[in-house]
Design an enzyme around this catalytic site. Sequence first.
Site, PDB file in Angstrom:
ATOM      1  N   HIS A  72       0.832  -1.205   0.000  1.00 15.18           N
ATOM      2  CA  HIS A  72       0.000   0.000   0.000  1.00 15.18           C
ATOM      3  C   HIS A  72       0.872   1.264   0.000  1.00 15.18           C
ATOM      4  O   HIS A  72       0.515   2.270  -0.627  1.00 15.18           O
ATOM      5  CB  HIS A  72      -0.929   0.007   1.223  1.00 15.18           C
ATOM      6  N   TYR A  73       2.011   1.215   0.686  1.00 16.84           N
ATOM      7  CA  TYR A  73       2.930   2.357   0.734  1.00 16.84           C
ATOM      8  C   TYR A  73       3.518   2.631  -0.655  1.00 16.84           C
ATOM      9  O   TYR A  73       3.586   3.779  -1.099  1.00 16.84           O
ATOM     10  CB  TYR A  73       4.037   2.062   1.742  1.00 16.84           C
TER      11      TYR A  73
END
Length: 214
Positions: free
Chosen positions: A128-129
């Site tokens: 997600h980062y």
Amino acid sequence: MKVFVIGANGQIGRHLVRMLQESNEHTVKAMVRKQEQKQSFEQSGVEAVVADLEGAVGDLAQAMKGFDAVVFTAGSGGQTGADKTLLIDLDGAVKTVEAAEKAGVDRYVMVSAHQAHNRDNWNEKIRHYYVAKHYADRIVEDSRLKYTVIRPGGLLNEPGKGKVTAAENLQRGSIPREDVAKTIVASLNDEHTQNRSFDLISGEDDIEEAVKKI
């Protein structure tokens, strides 16, 4: 050059603000999240403003109005969930690009993550980062701003060595945060880095020379 630093109270940001404050070429304004952080910077002689990356684009534009360059080195941090990462590292970053355009800022430096442009090399544990960084980078690259996207490797809390390797694609490595900050300053000083994106790790080149090879 008048430089507006977003994420000024972060570990890279504090190095960067100090370097810009000590520079004869630049002046700096620190954007922070809390009033006590603003007071701390002001006590050390640095102009500061409290602003919210989850707030309105217009408010961010007003804060950076009159500046020549914006540096984005903010992040939600490793202790937050994926939702906050998307709100800060993606949407917050995109808002600052929109705000910079709205405020008439010309130059923008984004601190991203190593290989954020290459999905095949993302760390699955923090995918997600990397999604956030990937799309924030693409937005600034598609903007009208004269951008530089710096994608550092693993960040270290140790004194900078002043020696790095910078290139479009690099094998994984690490780099002191202080050297990332020095590379940001070198990128602001060198027009060759405009409209370029690159990975950054510790290496053998002096920072000023490394950015000329991009």
